[in-house]
Design a protein around this motif. Structure first.
Motif, mmCIF file in Angstrom:
data_model
loop_
_atom_site.group_PDB
_atom_site.id
_atom_site.type_symbol
_atom_site.label_atom_id
_atom_site.label_comp_id
_atom_site.label_asym_id
_atom_site.label_seq_id
_atom_site.Cartn_x
_atom_site.Cartn_y
_atom_site.Cartn_z
ATOM 1 N N ARG A 12 3.386 2.710 -84.381
ATOM 2 C CA ARG A 12 4.013 1.701 -83.497
ATOM 3 C C ARG A 12 5.315 1.207 -84.142
ATOM 4 N N ASN A 13 5.502 -0.120 -84.325
ATOM 5 C CA ASN A 13 6.782 -0.542 -84.885
ATOM 6 C C ASN A 13 6.760 -0.611 -86.416
ATOM 7 N N GLY A 33 4.898 -9.782 -81.177
ATOM 8 C CA GLY A 33 5.677 -8.547 -81.173
ATOM 9 C C GLY A 33 6.152 -8.105 -82.547
ATOM 10 N N SER A 34 5.738 -8.814 -83.607
ATOM 11 C CA SER A 34 6.234 -8.454 -84.940
ATOM 12 C C SER A 34 5.504 -7.243 -85.537
ATOM 13 N N GLY A 35 4.269 -7.011 -85.110
ATOM 14 C CA GLY A 35 3.525 -5.850 -85.626
ATOM 15 C C GLY A 35 2.165 -6.196 -86.231
ATOM 16 N N LYS A 36 1.655 -7.401 -85.966
ATOM 17 C CA LYS A 36 0.380 -7.831 -86.568
ATOM 18 C C LYS A 36 -0.803 -7.004 -86.074
ATOM 19 N N THR A 37 -0.893 -6.848 -84.751
ATOM 20 C CA THR A 37 -2.026 -6.082 -84.214
ATOM 21 C C THR A 37 -1.925 -4.619 -84.664
ATOM 22 N N SER A 38 -0.695 -4.121 -84.763
ATOM 23 C CA SER A 38 -0.502 -2.741 -85.216
ATOM 24 C C SER A 38 -0.991 -2.565 -86.657
ATOM 25 N N ARG A 53 -7.351 -0.404 -79.504
ATOM 26 C CA ARG A 53 -6.543 -0.898 -78.380
ATOM 27 C C ARG A 53 -6.099 0.221 -77.457
ATOM 28 N N ASN A 59 -0.569 7.473 -78.592
ATOM 29 C CA ASN A 59 0.273 6.332 -78.188
ATOM 30 C C ASN A 59 0.657 5.453 -79.367
ATOM 31 N N VAL A 61 1.662 6.606 -82.200
ATOM 32 C CA VAL A 61 2.780 7.231 -82.918
ATOM 33 C C VAL A 61 4.071 6.558 -82.476
ATOM 34 N N GLN A 62 4.888 6.190 -83.450
ATOM 35 C CA GLN A 62 6.134 5.480 -83.138
ATOM 36 C C GLN A 62 7.022 6.302 -82.202
ATOM 37 N N ARG A 63 7.556 5.626 -81.203
ATOM 38 C CA ARG A 63 8.423 6.320 -80.255
ATOM 39 C C ARG A 63 9.539 7.045 -81.006
HETATM 40 N N1 LIG Z 1 4.383 3.722 -79.930
HETATM 41 C C1 LIG Z 1 5.187 2.718 -80.244
HETATM 42 N N2 LIG Z 1 6.375 2.945 -80.869
HETATM 43 C C2 LIG Z 1 7.189 1.938 -81.212
HETATM 44 N N3 LIG Z 1 6.919 0.643 -80.981
HETATM 45 C C3 LIG Z 1 5.765 0.353 -80.360
HETATM 46 C C4 LIG Z 1 4.839 1.359 -79.953
HETATM 47 N N4 LIG Z 1 3.783 0.761 -79.368
HETATM 48 C C5 LIG Z 1 4.044 -0.550 -79.386
HETATM 49 N N5 LIG Z 1 5.215 -0.817 -79.983
HETATM 50 C C6 LIG Z 1 5.874 -2.122 -80.275
HETATM 51 O O1 LIG Z 1 5.356 -2.632 -81.469
HETATM 52 C C7 LIG Z 1 5.590 -4.019 -81.531
HETATM 53 C C8 LIG Z 1 4.462 -4.703 -82.255
HETATM 54 O O2 LIG Z 1 3.340 -4.827 -81.434
HETATM 55 P P1 LIG Z 1 2.065 -5.628 -81.906
HETATM 56 O O3 LIG Z 1 1.541 -5.054 -83.170
HETATM 57 O O4 LIG Z 1 1.152 -5.660 -80.747
HETATM 58 O O5 LIG Z 1 2.674 -7.075 -82.206
HETATM 59 P P2 LIG Z 1 1.951 -8.462 -82.494
HETATM 60 O O6 LIG Z 1 0.493 -8.211 -82.624
HETATM 61 O O7 LIG Z 1 2.575 -8.977 -83.754
HETATM 62 O O8 LIG Z 1 2.262 -9.349 -81.333
HETATM 63 C C9 LIG Z 1 5.813 -4.450 -80.104
HETATM 64 O O9 LIG Z 1 7.148 -4.878 -79.982
HETATM 65 C C10 LIG Z 1 5.576 -3.213 -79.278
HETATM 66 O O10 LIG Z 1 6.414 -3.124 -78.181
#
Ligand SMILES: Nc1ncnc2c1ncn2[C@@H]1O[C@H](COP(=O)(O)OP(=O)(O)O)[C@@H](O)[C@H]1O
Ligand SMILES: [Mg+2]
Length: 355
Positions: A12-13, A33-38, A53, A59, A61-63
């Motif tokens: 993800r991010n 949106g900082s990346g905590k859940t990720s 999730r 999904n 994998v970072q875009r």
């Molecule tokens: N596959 C991906 N590639 C790049 N960024 C992603 C991907 N999936 C989600 N994100 C982004 O990762 C960021 C962090 O998400 P998340 O971990 O849910 O944040 P938090 O839990 O801190 O609110 C979000 O801005 C989201 O849009």
């Protein structure tokens, strides 16, 4: 059993980050949106080989990238152990101590990991499969033979259901195998459930839920009849409906208040507390019976819980000897003296803060 180093790249991010968690309580702050859940997703993948999730691991994998990698090093006091999981369009590559493993169950065996998210009350509100999975995850950790019986049962069930769908009148030949493996599964589940139930009510008291909650195990068929009877005598009905209506695959954990379903009577906050009680209870039982400490992940602790309940949960979390990761966007959240390390996440970068 705790991770003392975690490295994440391309998830993800989280482009590239490395941090050294505490063996106790870790608090992760960061804006939405900082990346905590990720970050929790990455740790979860180390123990489960899948995400909580997203059904599609791809999904995560970072875009713009082709793969992600998560690496964890555990300090086992006497020995060190490493786990690495990479995922790309070619599938998963999992290594434990450098050795490639092909079965996800090996990964699960190495580290029990359990997560609570802000949607955790769904465990009570949703259908039985989510509760059955939760129960089975625990039995899997405390009963080494469980996986064997469960795979045998589900293989035979699949064959029986195929025969029922095709209307071949051959479904009953699978009854013997279902009875043998299913009875064993049921026995192991029930033994585990009794332990969890005992611990669950203690935890409810600690959390001062103050509810007359009942928790019962439904084995998937009536207590008055054996599995053999249910399958043999139910064959005509099963042929009619074209699937196996009863058996351990229909097991459930029932939550009730005054004989009414908890989800109809309980508030969302009460359900969340009950799920926390179950979360703590399972970790306790796994630790007592399997001598394995569960890594506990709590995503967005302050979301949808009032301050009083957050305080109670933090108090209980601080009594656990497990490794715990709590995320929050509330920078006022106080964990008190029990916090081991604090981290800050910003734009996918993790940094350690002084406690
Ligand atoms: N596959 C991906 N590639 C790049 N960024 C992603 C991907 N999936 C989600 N994100 C982004 O990762 C960021 C962090 O998400 P998340 O971990 O849910 O944040 P938090 O839990 O801190 O609110 C979000 O801005 C989201 O849009
Ligand atoms: Mg989040």
């Amino acid at each position: 059993m705790a991770f003392d180093l975690i490295r994440i790249s391309g998830l993800r991010n989280l482009t590239d980050c490395e941090f050294a968690p505490h063996k106790g309580l870790n608090l992760v702050h960061g804006e939405n949106g900082s990346g905590k859940t990720s970050l929790l997703e990455a740790i979860y993948i180390l123990g489960r080989g899948r995400s909580f999730r997203d059904k599609q691991l791809l999904n995560a994998v970072q875009r713009g990238k082709h793969s992600f990698t998560v690496f964890g090093k555990k300090d086992l006091q006497t020995d060190q152990s490493t786990i690495g999981v990479s995922y790309s369009t070619n599938g998963a590559n999992v290594r434990i101590d450098g050795e490639k493993v092909t079965k996800l169950s090996m990964l699960a065996k190495a580290t029990p990991i359990h997560i609570i998210t802000p949607r955790s009350q769904e465990i009570i509100e949703n259908g039985s499969s989510i509760r059955r999975r939760l129960l089975d995850w625990g039995v899997f950790h405390v009963e080494p033979s469980y996986q064997h019986f469960s795979s045998r049962y589900h293989r035979a069930l699949c064959q029986r259901n195929m025969a029922l769908r095709a209307n071949t009148k051959t479904a009953a030949i699978w009854n013997k195998e279902l009875v043998e493996s299913g009875s064993k599964m049921q026995e192991l589940r029930e033994n585990y459930f009794i332990r969890v139930k005992e611990e669950f009510f203690k935890q409810l008291d600690y959390l001062e839920v103050g509810l007359d909650l009942e928790m019962a195990f439904y084995r998937g068929w009536s207590r008055e009849r054996s599995l053999q009877e249910v399958l043999d005598e139910g064959i005509a009905g099963d042929e009619n409906r074209r699937f196996t209506r009863m058996g351990p695959h229909r097991a459930d954990i029932l939550f009730r208040i005054n004989s009414k379903n908890f989800d109809k009577w309980g508030s969302r906050g009460q359900m969340k507390l009950a799920v926390f009680a179950l979360f703590f209870a399972q970790a306790k039982v796994i630790s007592a019976l399997a001598k394995k400490d569960t890594v506990l992940l709590v995503d967005d602790l302050s979301a949808e819980l009032d301050k009083k309940n957050v305080k109670k949960i933090i108090e209980q979390l601080s009594f656990q000897k497990n490794q715990i990761f709590i995320t929050t966007s509330d920078d006022q959240l106080s964990i008190g003296r029990s916090v081991g390390k604090m981290f800050h996440v910003e734009h996918g970068l993790v940094s350690e803060l002084g406690v």
